[in-house]
Design a protein around this motif. Structure first.
Motif, mmCIF file in Angstrom:
data_model
loop_
_atom_site.group_PDB
_atom_site.id
_atom_site.type_symbol
_atom_site.label_atom_id
_atom_site.label_comp_id
_atom_site.label_asym_id
_atom_site.label_seq_id
_atom_site.Cartn_x
_atom_site.Cartn_y
_atom_site.Cartn_z
ATOM 1 N N THR A 117 0.613 -1.481 -0.190
ATOM 2 C CA THR A 117 -0.466 0.352 -0.151
ATOM 3 C C THR A 117 0.901 1.113 0.294
ATOM 4 N N PHE A 118 0.573 2.222 -0.934
ATOM 5 C CA PHE A 118 1.566 4.179 -1.370
ATOM 6 C C PHE A 118 0.369 4.444 -0.852
ATOM 7 N N ASN A 119 0.338 5.596 0.175
ATOM 8 C CA ASN A 119 -0.559 6.086 0.944
ATOM 9 C C ASN A 119 0.299 7.588 0.579
ATOM 10 N N GLU A 120 -0.706 8.646 0.109
ATOM 11 C CA GLU A 120 -0.739 9.638 0.113
ATOM 12 C C GLU A 120 0.397 10.645 0.038
ATOM 13 N N ASP A 121 0.410 10.348 1.834
ATOM 14 C CA ASP A 121 1.242 11.160 2.632
ATOM 15 C C ASP A 121 2.638 10.408 2.754
ATOM 16 N N GLY A 122 3.286 9.756 1.675
ATOM 17 C CA GLY A 122 4.228 9.235 1.647
ATOM 18 C C GLY A 122 4.543 7.995 2.361
ATOM 19 N N THR A 123 3.638 7.281 3.183
ATOM 20 C CA THR A 123 4.067 6.746 4.014
ATOM 21 C C THR A 123 3.889 5.440 3.085
ATOM 22 N N TYR A 124 4.228 4.212 2.859
ATOM 23 C CA TYR A 124 3.830 1.998 2.891
ATOM 24 C C TYR A 124 3.491 1.486 3.613
ATOM 25 N N SER A 125 3.171 0.608 3.339
ATOM 26 C CA SER A 125 3.126 -0.486 4.435
ATOM 27 C C SER A 125 3.104 -2.090 3.192
ATOM 28 N N MET A 126 3.689 -2.843 3.404
ATOM 29 C CA MET A 126 3.618 -4.115 2.962
ATOM 30 C C MET A 126 3.729 -5.501 3.938
ATOM 31 N N GLU A 127 3.082 -5.976 3.519
ATOM 32 C CA GLU A 127 2.609 -7.463 4.735
ATOM 33 C C GLU A 127 2.148 -8.785 3.347
ATOM 34 N N PRO A 128 3.158 -10.143 4.291
ATOM 35 C CA PRO A 128 2.481 -11.126 3.087
ATOM 36 C C PRO A 128 1.417 -11.867 3.695
ATOM 37 N N GLU A 129 -0.167 -12.380 2.558
ATOM 38 C CA GLU A 129 -1.140 -13.049 3.389
ATOM 39 C C GLU A 129 -0.769 -13.981 4.411
ATOM 40 N N GLY A 202 6.904 2.097 6.049
ATOM 41 C CA GLY A 202 7.812 2.986 6.696
ATOM 42 C C GLY A 202 8.039 3.889 5.610
ATOM 43 N N VAL A 203 8.593 4.976 5.018
ATOM 44 C CA VAL A 203 8.105 6.273 4.098
ATOM 45 C C VAL A 203 8.845 5.894 2.730
ATOM 46 N N TYR A 204 8.733 5.997 1.641
ATOM 47 C CA TYR A 204 8.618 5.641 0.088
ATOM 48 C C TYR A 204 9.175 7.967 -0.048
ATOM 49 N N THR A 205 10.337 7.356 -1.733
ATOM 50 C CA THR A 205 10.285 8.662 -2.191
ATOM 51 C C THR A 205 10.303 8.123 -3.229
ATOM 52 N N ASN A 209 11.032 7.276 -12.416
ATOM 53 C CA ASN A 209 10.316 6.420 -12.268
ATOM 54 C C ASN A 209 11.755 5.408 -11.347
ATOM 55 N N ARG A 210 11.903 6.043 -10.229
ATOM 56 C CA ARG A 210 12.690 5.569 -9.145
ATOM 57 C C ARG A 210 12.439 5.330 -8.353
ATOM 58 N N LEU A 211 12.040 3.987 -7.620
ATOM 59 C CA LEU A 211 11.227 4.290 -6.030
ATOM 60 C C LEU A 211 11.890 3.669 -5.097
ATOM 61 N N SER A 212 12.320 4.458 -4.025
ATOM 62 C CA SER A 212 13.063 4.035 -2.745
ATOM 63 C C SER A 212 12.355 3.681 -1.369
ATOM 64 N N LEU A 213 12.032 2.810 -0.780
ATOM 65 C CA LEU A 213 11.772 2.611 -0.226
ATOM 66 C C LEU A 213 12.510 2.711 1.681
ATOM 67 N N ASP A 214 12.046 3.939 2.376
ATOM 68 C CA ASP A 214 12.956 4.103 3.498
ATOM 69 C C ASP A 214 14.028 3.778 2.769
ATOM 70 N N ASN A 215 14.614 4.488 2.214
ATOM 71 C CA ASN A 215 15.982 5.257 1.413
ATOM 72 C C ASN A 215 16.519 3.840 0.906
ATOM 73 N N SER A 216 16.109 3.040 0.537
ATOM 74 C CA SER A 216 16.442 1.705 0.268
ATOM 75 C C SER A 216 17.297 2.131 -1.271
ATOM 76 N N SER A 217 17.707 1.205 -1.663
ATOM 77 C CA SER A 217 18.737 0.669 -2.946
ATOM 78 C C SER A 217 17.503 1.006 -3.927
ATOM 79 N N GLU A 218 17.661 2.204 -4.864
ATOM 80 C CA GLU A 218 15.966 2.591 -5.644
ATOM 81 C C GLU A 218 15.679 1.292 -7.083
ATOM 82 N N ILE A 219 14.469 0.930 -6.208
ATOM 83 C CA ILE A 219 13.243 0.310 -7.043
ATOM 84 C C ILE A 219 13.533 1.288 -8.741
#
Length: 252
Positions: A117-129, A202-205, A209-219
Motif C-alpha cells: 500500500t502506498f499512501n498519499e502522505d508518502g508512507t507505505y506498508s507491506m505484508e504477506p497473506e 515506512g516512507v517512500y520516495t 521511475n525510481r522508487l526508494s523504500l526507507d532510503n534503500s536501493s532504488e527500484i
C-alpha cells in the motif's frame, strides 16, 4: 555438522526473502543544522538624512512544506497485490550456488500473496497473506527435505570404508533426531522467524521511475494502468536481482 547444513539451507531461503527490496536498509540521516546567518555589521557612520517613515510590513507568507514525496506518485498511490512465485528466484539463486551443494535443487511453483500500500502522505506498508505464506513455506520444506536427506547421508558416508557406511537410523541418532520429518519441522521454525521481515512500513520516495523504500536501493518501476512492475534494483545484491520482475495488480 547437521545443524550447520540445516541452517544453511534455511537461511539461503530466508536471505532471498528477507533481504528483498522491501527490507529497509539505512535509516534516513538526520538533516544537519544549517549555520546561523552572520550578524549584520554595524554601519560606520550614522546617516545624515532624517530617517524616512518605516514602511508597513508586508505579511510574510508561511513557508510551504516540502512534499512528502518527490515526483508524481498519483500513479502508485493505492493498494496493490502480487501473487509472487518465489520459486523462480530460489531456483535461479541455487543454480548459481558456487559451493555446488544446491545447484541440483529445483522447486515447483510456490506462490506468496503480498499486499503493498502506498499512501498519499508518502508512507507505505507491506505484508504477506499469512495463509499463503505458511502454505509456501510448507511446500518449500516438503520439497527440500528429501534433497537434504540424501545430501546429509552422502556427507556422513563420504569417507567411510566400504561396508562401514552409516545407516539412516544411525545418522538420525547421531543428529539426535527420530525422523526426517523432524528436520522439516526445524526448517519451518527457522522460516517462521522470518515472517516479520516480510512485513514492513515506512516512507517512500519517487523520482521519475525510481522508487526508494526507507532510503534503500532504488527500484526501477513501470506503471501500466492497474499494473505496477518492479523491473530491477540499482545497487542490489545478486539474490535481489533474481527476484525481479515483481508484478502487482491494483486492488484499491
Amino acid at each position: 555438522m547437521f545443524k550447520s547444513f540445516a541452517r544453511i539451507a534455511a537461511l539461503l531461503i530466508a536471505v532471498i526473502m528477507l533481504c528483498s527490496v522491501f527490507a529497509a536498509c539505512a535509516k534516513k540521516d538526520e538533516p544537519q543544522p544549517t549555520e546561523a546567518p552572520a550578524e549584520p555589521t554595524e554601519q560606520a557612520s550614522e546617516p545624515t538624512e532624517a530617517p524616512t517613515a518605516e514602511p508597513t510590513e508586508e505579511p510574510t507568507e508561511e513557508p510551504t512544506e516540502e512534499p512528502a514525496i518527490s515526483g508524481d506518485a498519483s500513479a502508485i498511490v493505492g493498494r496493490w497485490e502480487s501473487d509472487y512465485n518465489i520459486a523462480n528466484a530460489m531456483n535461479a539463486s541455487f543454480a548459481q550456488d558456487e559451493t555446488g551443494m544446491f545447484t541440483d535443487m529445483h522447486f515447483s511453483d510456490t506462490f506468496i500473496k503480498i499486499y503493498l500500500t502506498f499512501n498519499e502522505d508518502g508512507t507505505y506498508s507491506m505484508e504477506p497473506e499469512q495463509e499463503s505464506y505458511e502454505a509456501a513455506m510448507k511446500q518449500i520444506v516438503n520439497e527440500m527435505v528429501p534433497f537434504l536427506k540424501e545430501f546429509i547421508i552422502a556427507m556422513y558416508n563420504a569417507f567411510a570404508e566400504e561396508g562401514e557406511e552409516m545407516t539412516e537410523e544411525q545418522i538420525l541418532a547421531e543428529m539426535q533426531m527420530s525422523s526426517w520429518e523432524e528436520l522439516g519441522e526445524m526448517m519451518l521454525q527457522e522460516m517462521d522467524e522470518g515472517d516479520d521481515d516480510l512485513t514492513s512500513d515506512g516512507v517512500y520516495t519517487l523520482d521519475g521511475n525510481r522508487l526508494s523504500l526507507d532510503n534503500s536501493s532504488e527500484i526501477i518501476i513501470s506503471v501500466n494502468g492497474s499494473v505496477l512492475t518492479f523491473e530491477s534494483v540499482e545497487g542490489g545484491e545478486d539474490f535481489v536481482d533474481e527476484m525481479m520482475p515483481m508484478v502487482f495488480n491494483k486492488i484499491g
